[in-house]
Design a protein around this motif. Sequence first.
Motif, PDB file in Angstrom:
ATOM      1  N   LEU A 222       7.378  -9.214   8.653  1.00 44.11           N
ATOM      2  CA  LEU A 222       6.199  -8.838   8.357  1.00 44.11           C
ATOM      3  C   LEU A 222       5.977  -7.661   7.139  1.00 44.11           C
ATOM      4  CD1 LEU A 222       2.914  -8.392   8.848  1.00 44.11           C
ATOM      5  CD2 LEU A 222       3.611  -6.261  10.106  1.00 44.11           C
ATOM      6  N   PRO A 223       6.961  -6.735   7.180  1.00 42.05           N
ATOM      7  CA  PRO A 223       7.087  -5.829   5.803  1.00 42.05           C
ATOM      8  C   PRO A 223       7.142  -6.278   4.660  1.00 42.05           C
ATOM      9  CG  PRO A 223       8.124  -4.849   8.017  1.00 42.05           C
ATOM     10  CD  PRO A 223       7.774  -6.433   8.146  1.00 42.05           C
ATOM     11  N   ALA A 226       4.135  -8.263   3.587  1.00 43.36           N
ATOM     12  CA  ALA A 226       3.066  -7.282   3.104  1.00 43.36           C
ATOM     13  C   ALA A 226       3.431  -6.931   1.504  1.00 43.36           C
ATOM     14  CB  ALA A 226       3.084  -6.031   3.755  1.00 43.36           C
ATOM     15  N   ALA A 227       4.900  -6.976   1.073  1.00 45.74           N
ATOM     16  CA  ALA A 227       5.080  -6.572  -0.165  1.00 45.74           C
ATOM     17  C   ALA A 227       5.038  -7.542  -1.153  1.00 45.74           C
ATOM     18  CB  ALA A 227       6.459  -6.010  -0.216  1.00 45.74           C
ATOM     19  N   TRP A 234      -4.869  -5.856  -2.710  1.00 42.70           N
ATOM     20  CA  TRP A 234      -5.250  -4.821  -1.455  1.00 42.70           C
ATOM     21  C   TRP A 234      -6.766  -5.709  -1.164  1.00 42.70           C
ATOM     22  CZ3 TRP A 234      -9.481  -1.851  -2.834  1.00 42.70           C
ATOM     23  CH2 TRP A 234     -10.030  -1.712  -4.098  1.00 42.70           C
ATOM     24  N   GLY A 235      -7.241  -4.718  -0.261  1.00 39.70           N
ATOM     25  CA  GLY A 235      -8.412  -5.278   0.291  1.00 39.70           C
ATOM     26  C   GLY A 235      -8.319  -6.357   1.410  1.00 39.70           C
ATOM     27  N   ARG A 236      -9.728  -6.903   1.901  1.00 39.29           N
ATOM     28  CA  ARG A 236      -9.794  -7.761   2.789  1.00 39.29           C
ATOM     29  C   ARG A 236      -9.291  -8.957   2.652  1.00 39.29           C
ATOM     30  NH1 ARG A 236     -11.803  -6.075   7.860  1.00 39.29           N
ATOM     31  NH2 ARG A 236     -12.665  -3.969   7.260  1.00 39.29           N
ATOM     32  N   PHE A 238      -6.544  -9.846   1.160  1.00 41.44           N
ATOM     33  CA  PHE A 238      -5.077  -9.846   1.356  1.00 41.44           C
ATOM     34  C   PHE A 238      -4.949  -9.440   2.735  1.00 41.44           C
ATOM     35  CE2 PHE A 238      -1.465  -6.779   2.005  1.00 41.44           C
ATOM     36  CZ  PHE A 238      -0.381  -7.348   1.232  1.00 41.44           C
ATOM     37  N   THR A 239      -5.517  -8.365   3.401  1.00 41.68           N
ATOM     38  CA  THR A 239      -5.245  -8.095   4.885  1.00 41.68           C
ATOM     39  C   THR A 239      -5.708  -8.877   5.693  1.00 41.68           C
ATOM     40  OG1 THR A 239      -7.367  -6.578   4.980  1.00 41.68           O
ATOM     41  CG2 THR A 239      -5.442  -5.460   4.261  1.00 41.68           C
TER      42      THR A 239
ATOM     43  N   ASP B  60      -9.508   1.657   3.733  1.00 43.74           N
ATOM     44  CA  ASP B  60     -10.124   0.909   2.751  1.00 43.74           C
ATOM     45  C   ASP B  60      -9.166  -0.147   1.738  1.00 43.74           C
ATOM     46  OD1 ASP B  60     -12.536   1.724   3.812  1.00 43.74           O
ATOM     47  OD2 ASP B  60     -12.643   3.200   2.403  1.00 43.74           O
ATOM     48  N   ILE B  61      -8.072   0.555   1.486  1.00 52.99           N
ATOM     49  CA  ILE B  61      -7.182  -0.426   0.738  1.00 52.99           C
ATOM     50  C   ILE B  61      -6.523  -1.374   1.286  1.00 52.99           C
ATOM     51  CG2 ILE B  61      -4.843  -0.297  -0.486  1.00 52.99           C
ATOM     52  CD1 ILE B  61      -5.687   2.413  -1.558  1.00 52.99           C
ATOM     53  N   TYR B  62      -6.003  -1.179   2.855  1.00 50.20           N
ATOM     54  CA  TYR B  62      -5.366  -2.277   3.618  1.00 50.20           C
ATOM     55  C   TYR B  62      -5.969  -2.377   5.010  1.00 50.20           C
ATOM     56  CZ  TYR B  62      -1.564  -2.605   0.025  1.00 50.20           C
ATOM     57  OH  TYR B  62      -1.096  -3.160  -1.071  1.00 50.20           O
ATOM     58  N   PRO B  63      -7.298  -2.680   5.081  1.00 52.38           N
ATOM     59  CA  PRO B  63      -8.082  -2.764   6.256  1.00 52.38           C
ATOM     60  C   PRO B  63      -7.452  -3.689   7.447  1.00 52.38           C
ATOM     61  CG  PRO B  63      -9.331  -3.873   4.545  1.00 52.38           C
ATOM     62  CD  PRO B  63      -8.131  -3.258   3.895  1.00 52.38           C
ATOM     63  N   GLU B 113     -18.027   0.066   3.675  1.00 52.34           N
ATOM     64  CA  GLU B 113     -16.743  -0.202   2.965  1.00 52.34           C
ATOM     65  C   GLU B 113     -17.000  -0.992   1.633  1.00 52.34           C
ATOM     66  OE1 GLU B 113     -13.671  -2.301   5.405  1.00 52.34           O
ATOM     67  OE2 GLU B 113     -13.211  -3.621   3.723  1.00 52.34           O
ATOM     68  N   VAL B 117     -15.213   0.416  -1.449  1.00 53.34           N
ATOM     69  CA  VAL B 117     -14.324  -0.482  -2.373  1.00 53.34           C
ATOM     70  C   VAL B 117     -14.708  -0.730  -3.827  1.00 53.34           C
ATOM     71  CG1 VAL B 117     -13.667  -2.960  -2.459  1.00 53.34           C
ATOM     72  CG2 VAL B 117     -13.314  -1.933  -0.280  1.00 53.34           C
ATOM     73  N   LEU B 120     -13.244   2.389  -5.253  1.00 51.68           N
ATOM     74  CA  LEU B 120     -11.850   2.271  -5.538  1.00 51.68           C
ATOM     75  C   LEU B 120     -11.366   1.297  -6.762  1.00 51.68           C
ATOM     76  CD1 LEU B 120     -10.500   1.957  -1.793  1.00 51.68           C
ATOM     77  CD2 LEU B 120     -10.327   3.771  -3.290  1.00 51.68           C
ATOM     78  N   HIS B 121     -12.159   0.135  -6.840  1.00 51.12           N
ATOM     79  CA  HIS B 121     -11.940  -0.687  -7.992  1.00 51.12           C
ATOM     80  C   HIS B 121     -12.289  -0.073  -9.288  1.00 51.12           C
ATOM     81  CE1 HIS B 121     -11.144  -4.617  -6.539  1.00 51.12           C
ATOM     82  NE2 HIS B 121     -12.017  -4.703  -5.712  1.00 51.12           N
ATOM     83  N   GLU B 124      -8.822   1.750  -9.645  1.00 55.01           N
ATOM     84  CA  GLU B 124      -7.552   1.080  -9.126  1.00 55.01           C
ATOM     85  C   GLU B 124      -6.295   0.957 -10.406  1.00 55.01           C
ATOM     86  OE1 GLU B 124      -7.759  -2.876  -8.159  1.00 55.01           O
ATOM     87  OE2 GLU B 124      -9.242  -3.503  -9.637  1.00 55.01           O
ATOM     88  N   PHE B 129      -3.885   6.278  -7.651  1.00 58.69           N
ATOM     89  CA  PHE B 129      -4.564   4.769  -6.873  1.00 58.69           C
ATOM     90  C   PHE B 129      -3.243   4.230  -6.573  1.00 58.69           C
ATOM     91  CE2 PHE B 129      -5.662   0.519  -6.027  1.00 58.69           C
ATOM     92  CZ  PHE B 129      -6.416   0.458  -4.818  1.00 58.69           C
ATOM     93  N   ARG B 133      -1.587   3.226  -3.191  1.00 59.31           N
ATOM     94  CA  ARG B 133      -1.387   1.745  -2.747  1.00 59.31           C
ATOM     95  C   ARG B 133       0.036   1.399  -2.454  1.00 59.31           C
ATOM     96  NH1 ARG B 133       0.329  -2.650  -3.770  1.00 59.31           N
ATOM     97  NH2 ARG B 133       1.220  -1.906  -5.604  1.00 59.31           N
ATOM     98  N   VAL B 137       2.303   0.284   1.101  1.00 57.63           N
ATOM     99  CA  VAL B 137       2.944  -1.026   1.746  1.00 57.63           C
ATOM    100  C   VAL B 137       4.159  -0.833   2.596  1.00 57.63           C
ATOM    101  CG1 VAL B 137       4.134  -2.803   0.765  1.00 57.63           C
ATOM    102  CG2 VAL B 137       2.314  -2.126  -0.432  1.00 57.63           C
ATOM    103  N   TYR B 141       3.279  -0.723   6.574  1.00 61.60           N
ATOM    104  CA  TYR B 141       3.953  -2.056   7.288  1.00 61.60           C
ATOM    105  C   TYR B 141       5.089  -1.620   7.729  1.00 61.60           C
ATOM    106  CZ  TYR B 141      -0.255  -4.113   5.259  1.00 61.60           C
ATOM    107  OH  TYR B 141      -1.685  -4.600   4.957  1.00 61.60           O
TER     108      TYR B 141
END
Lengths: 390, 173
Positions: A222-223, A226-227, A234-236, A238-239, B60-63, B113, B117, B120-121, B124, B129, B133, B137, B141
């Motif tokens: 997982l880590p 993610a990288a 970034w953002g949804r 991606f997540t 918001d960056i990694y929701p 959100e 976002v 943030l853009h 970015e 930022f 970000r 990571v 994670y």
Amino acid sequence: MAPWYDKAEAKLGVTGTGDRPRLPGCNNYLVFEKGAKALGYQDVHTGNMAINSVEYDDRMACQQTGFCFQGCKWGAKWSAAYTDIPRGEATGNLEVRDNAHAARIRHDDAGKVTGVEYFDKDGNLQMQRARIVCVAGNSFESPRLLLNSASSRFPDGLANSSGQVGRNYMRHTTGSVYATFERPVRMWRGTTMAGIIRDEARHDPSRGFVGGYELETLALGLPFMAAFLDPGAWGREFTTALDSYENMAGLWIVGEDMPQADNRVTLSDTEDKFGLKVANVHFTDHPNDIAMRNHAYGQGQAIYKAVGATRTLPTPPYPSTHNLGTNRMSERAEDGVVNKWGQSHDIANLFVSDGSQFTTGAAENPTLTIVALAIRQADHIASEMSAGNL
Amino acid sequence: MSQPSKQGLTRRALLSRAAAAGAMAVAGAGFIAAPDAAWAVEVSAISEHEMATLLQMARDIYPHDKVGDRFYAIAVKGYDAEDHKAEVADGIAALDAAAQAAGFDSYLAAGWEAERVAILHSVEDTAFFQTVRGGLVTGLYNQKEIWPIFGYQGESFSEGGYVNRGFDDIDWL
């Protein structure tokens, strides 16, 4: 080369060669295989791996642990660290000096190399005299050492009368495809890369590029995922992909990249802690590499869609893969650095013994060929020494 | 979200007010905390507002809707240090300025959100930022405690690998 490939396969215990069975397929492989068969691919299996499927050479069989890139805690994956090196030391003919850093190769007035200057683990400069020097520092450090060994007689570096030292750096055309499914895959369980499709590893310009590629299973923790899933993203978009990590399968593209003279290793003005110039690496994709990668992205996504993927993710190449080329082999001295034995064209007692000899990368993981070339070179050196020619 | 005045409020009162307002996190004197008091992060070098903004920014960056705020808080709490003070002050001020240019009182005042976002853009490409970000990571994670939320099992050597534990147990193909 065939006899030396056989020797290398026996040394490494390669599955699917000799009478060694292949590894069983893990979850990630089973998804990959089903999609591949749905697309009509024929040459699909768990590969020829230097990972024991059964006990072999005093090493145990694979325990499907994952993390194969880190080395194998069980010793099921071949490594010189616990096979050839201790056996060599046991003969009394091999000495390993750890934490030594080669500085330059020296030569005499006749143009023969005489040994290697190196910094020992305490940082002191030492000279090791040698009858023959074999360089095996991989595609960055090998040309760097030759270039850093420049002298008044060899002002462009050793073995570099052709100007080819450092040129034609290759690293395989790569990329990955991940896909998510309705139900769990748990791709991280098991041997990371035991899965291959070979059908695209052929020369068929009708696909829009020359040369070919293979597809291999790949899973990241997982880590790491993610990288590297989409570095910088970034953002949804991606997540939500990571949210489906448990339901994800993955494969890696490995294709023959085009040798290009200007993809090369040169000396930087930056120096390391010993005052030695470091390697500067330049690489750009050839249009053929891009066309091949795009074709492979399409096929990889089709494989997973054939198994019901809910989403496919064509993932950019990782920062480094297999470093090849930079001291290429050639028949004629003006075209390359070494001859068919890995012996430098310019200096008879200077050899290159690593993947920097490669003229192309082929659509294959390179370790077996590197080992086969090294055994073949060793046999050649032994016979030439016996004959008094070296 | 609104920023309650911290003046004259006890921690308990502050928390209950935040809970009533449905806020994600609330800034108190020297700390920010979850409205339900499930977690709290003390701050000493940077302000409560800056930490609360960093926390929202991280989410918001990694929701990940199944990952609780406490994990995001762990990922950003390293910014509460003297050597990050100026960087955070400048970065959050710039983020709030971008929010104001978009018609909000602050970044935290943007309720959706998608609105945050968009803000943030607009920042970015800034070093701040990208620092936040990039740090997330690993900071988010690499926390082993979140891996089970994703179904990930981590290392398996200590349990003998998966050879007898489901390496090929897929049952839906």
